[in-house]
Design a protein around this motif. Sequence first.
Motif, PDB file in Angstrom:
ATOM      1  N   GLU A 343       0.354  -1.326  -0.351  1.00  0.00           N
ATOM      2  CA  GLU A 343      -0.062   0.284  -0.097  1.00  0.00           C
ATOM      3  C   GLU A 343       1.124   1.272   0.131  1.00  0.00           C
ATOM      4  O   GLU A 343       0.255   2.744   0.456  1.00  0.00           O
ATOM      5  CB  GLU A 343      -0.967  -0.080   1.453  1.00  0.00           C
ATOM      6  CG  GLU A 343      -2.067  -0.933   1.692  1.00  0.00           C
ATOM      7  CD  GLU A 343      -2.740  -0.962   0.117  1.00  0.00           C
ATOM      8  OE1 GLU A 343      -3.171  -0.497   0.040  1.00  0.00           O
ATOM      9  OE2 GLU A 343      -3.443  -2.468   0.255  1.00  0.00           O
ATOM     10  N   ALA A 344       2.262   1.445  -0.319  1.00  0.00           N
ATOM     11  CA  ALA A 344       2.132   2.189   0.156  1.00  0.00           C
ATOM     12  C   ALA A 344       2.426   3.501  -1.052  1.00  0.00           C
ATOM     13  O   ALA A 344       2.775   4.584  -0.996  1.00  0.00           O
ATOM     14  CB  ALA A 344       4.375   2.088  -0.553  1.00  0.00           C
ATOM     15  N   ALA A 345       2.166   3.353  -2.367  1.00  0.00           N
ATOM     16  CA  ALA A 345       1.528   4.030  -3.734  1.00  0.00           C
ATOM     17  C   ALA A 345       0.349   4.740  -3.130  1.00  0.00           C
ATOM     18  O   ALA A 345       1.118   5.847  -2.590  1.00  0.00           O
ATOM     19  CB  ALA A 345       1.941   3.583  -4.552  1.00  0.00           C
ATOM     20  N   SER A 346      -0.554   3.942  -2.128  1.00  0.00           N
ATOM     21  CA  SER A 346      -1.465   5.018  -2.163  1.00  0.00           C
ATOM     22  C   SER A 346      -1.673   5.594  -0.707  1.00  0.00           C
ATOM     23  O   SER A 346      -2.241   6.679  -0.534  1.00  0.00           O
ATOM     24  CB  SER A 346      -2.827   3.677  -1.931  1.00  0.00           C
ATOM     25  OG  SER A 346      -2.708   2.678  -0.671  1.00  0.00           O
ATOM     26  N   ASP A 487      11.340   7.216  -0.268  1.00  0.00           N
ATOM     27  CA  ASP A 487      11.449   6.682  -1.958  1.00  0.00           C
ATOM     28  C   ASP A 487      12.650   6.193  -1.999  1.00  0.00           C
ATOM     29  O   ASP A 487      12.543   4.354  -2.496  1.00  0.00           O
ATOM     30  CB  ASP A 487      11.422   8.410  -2.737  1.00  0.00           C
ATOM     31  CG  ASP A 487      10.488   9.059  -2.865  1.00  0.00           C
ATOM     32  OD1 ASP A 487       8.987   8.241  -2.242  1.00  0.00           O
ATOM     33  OD2 ASP A 487      10.264   9.509  -3.596  1.00  0.00           O
ATOM     34  N   LYS A 488      13.230   5.945  -1.013  1.00  0.00           N
ATOM     35  CA  LYS A 488      14.627   4.897  -1.465  1.00  0.00           C
ATOM     36  C   LYS A 488      14.589   3.916  -0.711  1.00  0.00           C
ATOM     37  O   LYS A 488      15.092   2.628  -0.963  1.00  0.00           O
ATOM     38  CB  LYS A 488      15.909   5.441  -1.099  1.00  0.00           C
ATOM     39  CG  LYS A 488      16.601   6.956  -1.058  1.00  0.00           C
ATOM     40  CD  LYS A 488      17.390   7.808  -0.165  1.00  0.00           C
ATOM     41  CE  LYS A 488      17.914   8.861  -0.942  1.00  0.00           C
ATOM     42  NZ  LYS A 488      19.341   8.957   0.122  1.00  0.00           N
ATOM     43  N   LEU A 489      13.385   3.504  -0.141  1.00  0.00           N
ATOM     44  CA  LEU A 489      12.679   2.282   0.566  1.00  0.00           C
ATOM     45  C   LEU A 489      12.084   1.491  -0.638  1.00  0.00           C
ATOM     46  O   LEU A 489      11.229   0.546   0.087  1.00  0.00           O
ATOM     47  CB  LEU A 489      12.352   2.348   2.346  1.00  0.00           C
ATOM     48  CG  LEU A 489      13.477   2.880   2.937  1.00  0.00           C
ATOM     49  CD1 LEU A 489      13.207   3.124   3.807  1.00  0.00           C
ATOM     50  CD2 LEU A 489      14.518   1.888   3.160  1.00  0.00           C
ATOM     51  N   SER A 494       9.683   4.255 -10.630  1.00  0.00           N
ATOM     52  CA  SER A 494       9.232   5.600 -11.390  1.00  0.00           C
ATOM     53  C   SER A 494      10.226   6.914 -10.653  1.00  0.00           C
ATOM     54  O   SER A 494      10.509   7.821 -11.199  1.00  0.00           O
ATOM     55  CB  SER A 494       8.063   5.979 -11.307  1.00  0.00           C
ATOM     56  OG  SER A 494       7.685   5.762  -9.612  1.00  0.00           O
ATOM     57  N   THR A 495      10.990   6.276  -9.342  1.00  0.00           N
ATOM     58  CA  THR A 495      11.925   7.340  -8.837  1.00  0.00           C
ATOM     59  C   THR A 495      13.719   7.221  -9.283  1.00  0.00           C
ATOM     60  O   THR A 495      13.806   5.420  -9.106  1.00  0.00           O
ATOM     61  CB  THR A 495      12.274   7.228  -7.677  1.00  0.00           C
ATOM     62  OG1 THR A 495      11.681   5.600  -6.504  1.00  0.00           O
ATOM     63  CG2 THR A 495      10.289   7.380  -6.839  1.00  0.00           C
ATOM     64  N   PRO A 496      13.868   7.801  -9.777  1.00  0.00           N
ATOM     65  CA  PRO A 496      15.888   7.067  -9.846  1.00  0.00           C
ATOM     66  C   PRO A 496      16.681   6.817  -8.641  1.00  0.00           C
ATOM     67  O   PRO A 496      17.122   5.780  -9.056  1.00  0.00           O
ATOM     68  CB  PRO A 496      15.801   8.324 -10.134  1.00  0.00           C
ATOM     69  CG  PRO A 496      15.559   9.845  -9.305  1.00  0.00           C
ATOM     70  CD  PRO A 496      14.007   8.758  -9.205  1.00  0.00           C
ATOM     71  N   ILE A 497      16.826   6.757  -7.517  1.00  0.00           N
ATOM     72  CA  ILE A 497      16.784   5.866  -6.488  1.00  0.00           C
ATOM     73  C   ILE A 497      15.527   6.059  -5.191  1.00  0.00           C
ATOM     74  O   ILE A 497      15.106   6.035  -4.950  1.00  0.00           O
ATOM     75  CB  ILE A 497      17.477   6.749  -5.027  1.00  0.00           C
ATOM     76  CG1 ILE A 497      18.929   8.329  -6.349  1.00  0.00           C
ATOM     77  CG2 ILE A 497      18.613   6.424  -4.668  1.00  0.00           C
ATOM     78  CD1 ILE A 497      19.380   8.391  -5.136  1.00  0.00           C
ATOM     79  N   ALA A 499      14.617   1.545  -4.089  1.00  0.00           N
ATOM     80  CA  ALA A 499      15.020   0.001  -3.324  1.00  0.00           C
ATOM     81  C   ALA A 499      15.779  -1.438  -4.135  1.00  0.00           C
ATOM     82  O   ALA A 499      16.789  -1.425  -3.725  1.00  0.00           O
ATOM     83  CB  ALA A 499      13.667  -0.713  -2.936  1.00  0.00           C
ATOM     84  N   TYR A 500      15.508  -1.034  -5.654  1.00  0.00           N
ATOM     85  CA  TYR A 500      15.964  -1.623  -6.423  1.00  0.00           C
ATOM     86  C   TYR A 500      17.786  -1.763  -6.523  1.00  0.00           C
ATOM     87  O   TYR A 500      18.315  -1.440  -6.653  1.00  0.00           O
ATOM     88  CB  TYR A 500      15.600  -1.692  -7.388  1.00  0.00           C
ATOM     89  CG  TYR A 500      13.560  -2.576  -7.998  1.00  0.00           C
ATOM     90  CD1 TYR A 500      13.736  -3.766  -7.073  1.00  0.00           C
ATOM     91  CD2 TYR A 500      12.558  -1.699  -7.833  1.00  0.00           C
ATOM     92  CE1 TYR A 500      12.638  -4.182  -7.140  1.00  0.00           C
ATOM     93  CE2 TYR A 500      11.607  -2.252  -8.164  1.00  0.00           C
ATOM     94  CZ  TYR A 500      11.423  -3.760  -7.788  1.00  0.00           C
ATOM     95  OH  TYR A 500      10.293  -4.009  -7.012  1.00  0.00           O
ATOM     96  N   THR A 501      17.659  -0.140  -7.231  1.00  0.00           N
ATOM     97  CA  THR A 501      19.226   0.808  -7.659  1.00  0.00           C
ATOM     98  C   THR A 501      20.171   0.395  -6.287  1.00  0.00           C
ATOM     99  O   THR A 501      21.565   0.092  -6.306  1.00  0.00           O
ATOM    100  CB  THR A 501      18.654   1.757  -7.715  1.00  0.00           C
ATOM    101  OG1 THR A 501      18.133   2.436  -6.521  1.00  0.00           O
ATOM    102  CG2 THR A 501      18.154   2.126  -8.908  1.00  0.00           C
ATOM    103  N   LEU A 502      19.602   0.795  -5.026  1.00  0.00           N
ATOM    104  CA  LEU A 502      20.521   0.306  -4.095  1.00  0.00           C
ATOM    105  C   LEU A 502      20.248  -0.622  -3.386  1.00  0.00           C
ATOM    106  O   LEU A 502      21.948  -1.678  -3.135  1.00  0.00           O
ATOM    107  CB  LEU A 502      19.542   1.517  -2.853  1.00  0.00           C
ATOM    108  CG  LEU A 502      19.592   3.313  -2.789  1.00  0.00           C
ATOM    109  CD1 LEU A 502      19.025   2.703  -1.106  1.00  0.00           C
ATOM    110  CD2 LEU A 502      20.973   3.622  -2.238  1.00  0.00           C
ATOM    111  N   ILE A 503      19.797  -1.973  -3.706  1.00  0.00           N
ATOM    112  CA  ILE A 503      20.463  -3.488  -3.799  1.00  0.00           C
ATOM    113  C   ILE A 503      21.381  -3.525  -4.746  1.00  0.00           C
ATOM    114  O   ILE A 503      22.787  -4.399  -4.360  1.00  0.00           O
ATOM    115  CB  ILE A 503      18.896  -4.253  -3.884  1.00  0.00           C
ATOM    116  CG1 ILE A 503      17.763  -4.284  -2.926  1.00  0.00           C
ATOM    117  CG2 ILE A 503      19.530  -5.670  -4.066  1.00  0.00           C
ATOM    118  CD1 ILE A 503      16.412  -4.697  -3.138  1.00  0.00           C
TER     119      ILE A 503
END
Length: 518
Positions: A343-346, A487-489, A494-497, A499-503
């Motif tokens: 439900e993060a986006a909502s 957003d980093k979590l 759709s965001t530049p940084i 969870a995927y990019t930090l993994i």
Amino acid sequence: MELSRRRTDSKTNIVGVTEERKSTKQSSKQSRLWLVATVLLIVGFCVAFPPFRSEDISAQPSTPSSRQPVEKPDNKPIQPSVEENEGTNNIQEAPNDEPPVNVPNVEVPAEAPAEAPVPPKDLQAAEDRIQLQRRMNLIWEQLQPSVQAPKDIPLIGERKKRCVKGPEGLLHMKAPLKVFVYGPIDAHNQLLKDVKLISCIRTMFGTEILVPEYFKTMYEPRAKSPDDADLVLIAVYPKCLLKSRALVEGQQVNVDEMFRWTIGNFSATYPNAFKRRNGRDLVLLFPSGAGARAFKSWDHYVPDSVFMGTEASNWKVLHKLDKGFRAYFNHSKDFVIPGFYREAASVIVNTKPWDQRDILALYCGDYDKSEQRRAVGNLQGLYPDSTSVYVRPSCPMGEYAVRSKFCLIPQGFTPWTVRMYEAIFAGCVPVVFSDRFSFPFPDFINYPSFVVKHDEKDIGKNMIDRLQKLAQQDGQQRFAALLDMRDKLQYNTSTPINAYTLIANYLQHKFCAWSINP
């Protein structure tokens, strides 16, 4: 005359026998009476003077000579019923349908204090669980590895050719990291046909599907084979299959067997890739607080592989199957990833400004998984009709969190809890009571700038007073820092940084720091 004398003698004998029988009956009757009297006397003596009981020792202060060694946590049996909850193999006691024991009020002399009433079984089970958790907290330092993630790693040999040190102190690769995703193997494909992966993605364990799918479909560059890859991500979906109650030939899925099948099939298909670095370039993902305990024989098959999961706790879940527990998390090679909150986006869209939030402190959840939760649950009695302190055993967390300034985050059976991420995405400043909660990506996210830490022994009115002061002093600053970091979590491309990019960033560091031999 002789005949008359014989008749007289026989009569005399008969009378003698009869009298002897009467005498025997009387004596046996007297014996029975004496026996009954003796039993009654013993019973009366026991009632007046109770026998020695082991509880009498526990009531006395312990002395050095009588002090016993502390019992190990797994020595105390618990009858759990496993439920997928809180991001770990959480164990919940089966509900007790028996009515509580009613102890009558009996007046007792001062010299003989009354015995405490026996608590209901469900309360006793909660007390036992809390006692176990206290003992486990004491041995935490022994289980926690002393080696922390090293940053001053010398750049020599292959490392010097392929890696460079980044601004945050972590090692990064000069060329992009190539990842190959292996699995699930054919033995599991039949199971996955009957399982809707979309239903598994919606749970807090969705990372075991989302992360492999990201590296398989969206990440660049993708390796064509394990021999061409820098790292191999082993994809196994144990939580998804267990959650869906998938069956193998009529028997429930064996998680350890699933991992062994996958690792064994990989080593047989790609022997060179498996032996290339002795498994140091394999990556396994564990989406729940159980961690590598789900793969019981990990230390036999992949002891040097990189583990990523939602928790870094090296202590036992309160479970009878954890008797052979081995500490698995090593900060030198393993790292923590965020839990998944669907439900993060909502809740991000519905986030309210700080000055429009009408709830000071919020907690939605059970009260019995830990001592911290029990203490938080007591706030409901302290503030029963309050609109600023809202503590309930069940309520829609997302709906109330966007209206709250602070969210209370007591630990469950383990420090990991998905409520941390529910609070962060809703813009609710988390209040953490456990020092053992493992925060993901600490090199990129400044958690002290928005997370509030509070002593678990002081959960009450003093804590609420402190939160009221914090809300006026620096609450707005914490709220702004939280919005800047959340957003980093999030698992959102759709965001530049994110969870995927930090993994991917941490995998680069682990490849340079761990997978490459010095």
